[in-house]
Design a protein around this motif. Structure first.
Motif, PDB file in Angstrom:
ATOM      1  N   LYS A  25      12.382  32.987   7.675  1.00 59.56           N
ATOM      2  CA  LYS A  25      11.904  32.828   9.121  1.00 59.56           C
ATOM      3  C   LYS A  25      12.944  33.073  10.402  1.00 59.56           C
ATOM      4  CE  LYS A  25      13.415  28.024   8.957  1.00 59.56           C
ATOM      5  NZ  LYS A  25      12.883  26.645   8.838  1.00 59.56           N
ATOM      6  N   LYS A  67      11.189  35.814  13.703  1.00 57.64           N
ATOM      7  CA  LYS A  67      10.763  34.832  14.451  1.00 57.64           C
ATOM      8  C   LYS A  67       9.207  34.890  15.064  1.00 57.64           C
ATOM      9  CE  LYS A  67      15.285  33.737  15.413  1.00 57.64           C
ATOM     10  NZ  LYS A  67      16.326  33.519  16.648  1.00 57.64           N
ATOM     11  N   LYS A  68       8.765  36.003  15.542  1.00 53.85           N
ATOM     12  CA  LYS A  68       7.584  36.118  16.005  1.00 53.85           C
ATOM     13  C   LYS A  68       6.319  35.918  14.960  1.00 53.85           C
ATOM     14  CE  LYS A  68       4.316  39.231  18.116  1.00 53.85           C
ATOM     15  NZ  LYS A  68       3.909  40.335  18.172  1.00 53.85           N
ATOM     16  N   TYR A  95       6.677  34.092  12.218  1.00 60.57           N
ATOM     17  CA  TYR A  95       6.729  32.861  11.848  1.00 60.57           C
ATOM     18  C   TYR A  95       6.180  31.944  12.907  1.00 60.57           C
ATOM     19  CZ  TYR A  95       8.838  28.127  10.767  1.00 60.57           C
ATOM     20  OH  TYR A  95       8.979  26.957  10.358  1.00 60.57           O
ATOM     21  N   LYS A  96       6.295  32.149  14.204  1.00 65.15           N
ATOM     22  CA  LYS A  96       5.734  31.403  15.337  1.00 65.15           C
ATOM     23  C   LYS A  96       3.971  31.459  14.941  1.00 65.15           C
ATOM     24  CE  LYS A  96       8.885  31.394  19.088  1.00 65.15           C
ATOM     25  NZ  LYS A  96       9.048  31.813  20.352  1.00 65.15           N
ATOM     26  N   ARG A 112       3.014  29.511  11.945  1.00 61.44           N
ATOM     27  CA  ARG A 112       3.090  28.056  12.183  1.00 61.44           C
ATOM     28  C   ARG A 112       1.996  27.614  13.168  1.00 61.44           C
ATOM     29  NH1 ARG A 112       7.853  27.216  15.323  1.00 61.44           N
ATOM     30  NH2 ARG A 112       6.299  27.150  17.097  1.00 61.44           N
ATOM     31  N   LYS A 113       1.540  28.345  13.977  1.00 62.22           N
ATOM     32  CA  LYS A 113       0.538  27.890  15.063  1.00 62.22           C
ATOM     33  C   LYS A 113      -0.819  28.268  14.393  1.00 62.22           C
ATOM     34  CE  LYS A 113       2.646  29.111  19.438  1.00 62.22           C
ATOM     35  NZ  LYS A 113       2.587  30.208  20.567  1.00 62.22           N
ATOM     36  N   ASN A 150      -2.881  32.800  25.513  1.00 57.15           N
ATOM     37  CA  ASN A 150      -1.478  33.049  24.862  1.00 57.15           C
ATOM     38  C   ASN A 150      -1.902  33.994  23.710  1.00 57.15           C
ATOM     39  OD1 ASN A 150       0.632  33.097  23.054  1.00 57.15           O
ATOM     40  ND2 ASN A 150       1.494  31.302  23.952  1.00 57.15           N
ATOM     41  N   ASN A 167       0.012  35.172  21.067  1.00 56.31           N
ATOM     42  CA  ASN A 167       0.210  34.774  19.894  1.00 56.31           C
ATOM     43  C   ASN A 167      -0.605  33.530  19.428  1.00 56.31           C
ATOM     44  OD1 ASN A 167       2.363  36.612  19.692  1.00 56.31           O
ATOM     45  ND2 ASN A 167       4.069  35.096  20.145  1.00 56.31           N
ATOM     46  N   LYS A 168      -1.135  32.710  20.366  1.00 58.38           N
ATOM     47  CA  LYS A 168      -1.816  31.583  19.780  1.00 58.38           C
ATOM     48  C   LYS A 168      -3.285  32.314  19.223  1.00 58.38           C
ATOM     49  CE  LYS A 168      -3.218  27.246  21.372  1.00 58.38           C
ATOM     50  NZ  LYS A 168      -3.360  26.259  22.412  1.00 58.38           N
TER      51      LYS A 168
END
Length: 166
Positions: free
Chosen positions: A47, A51-52, A54-55, A58-59, A148, A150-151
């Motif tokens: 992770k 990081k991207k 992983y986010k 996670r989301k 967003n 990434n969301k």
């Protein structure tokens, strides 16, 4: 002088319009997939290096992510192999926005290939998902919230993952 002012106004409006992006998850069925109440606990091995990704994981709320390395399920995230899907150049969109002053929406295909490995007590399963988004550039998107990227990728990942589980 008036021509310069008119040109600068058009240029400013075009720049404003190009910054008004929104994304929609494709296909439509994946947009509102609910999170399952019982989620499996998982530990993400890498992770810190991705990081991207992983986010996004996670989301997506597919797993209950934990910092406990003794968890039976370990996930190893993979570097995106292709990167973004769709056009890498928005010249056509910017030109169209300039001509229409952002009053007509412009749609472009977007997305990413998201992959990871699930290690369940030594049994490794590789998962790869082609998450497709539709990017809309439109002046009136500046009044939308919850835009967003990434969301939206996380929602698409959730939809793809649950569809594959059935």
């Amino acid at each position: 002088m008036k021509q310069k002012l008119f040109f600068l106004t058009l240029l400013l409006l075009s720049v404003l319009a190009t910054s008004c992006n929104s994304w929609q998850v494709m296909p439509r069925e994946y947009r509102h997939v609910k999170v399952k109440p019982e989620r499996e606990k998982a530990y993400v091995v890498n992770k810190d290096s991705l990081k991207k990704q992983y986010k996004i994981l996670r989301k997506s709320e597919i797993f209950e992510l934990t910092d406990d390395a003794t968890t039976p399920l370990k996930i190893t995230l993979a570097q995106p192999s292709i990167g973004r899907l769709g056009p890498s150049c928005g010249t056509g969109a910017v030109t169209a926005l300039f001509v229409t002053l952002g009053q007509l929406p412009i749609h472009m295909e977007d997305g990413e290939v998201f992959s990871f490995e699930e290690n369940r007590d030594g049994k490794i399963t590789t998962r790869e998902f082609r998450i497709e988004l539709r990017q809309t550039m439109w002046f009136w998107n500046m009044f939308l919230f919850d835009q967003n990227r990434n969301k939206k990728l996380a929602r698409g990942l959730r939809g793809h993952y649950y569809a594959q589980q059935q």
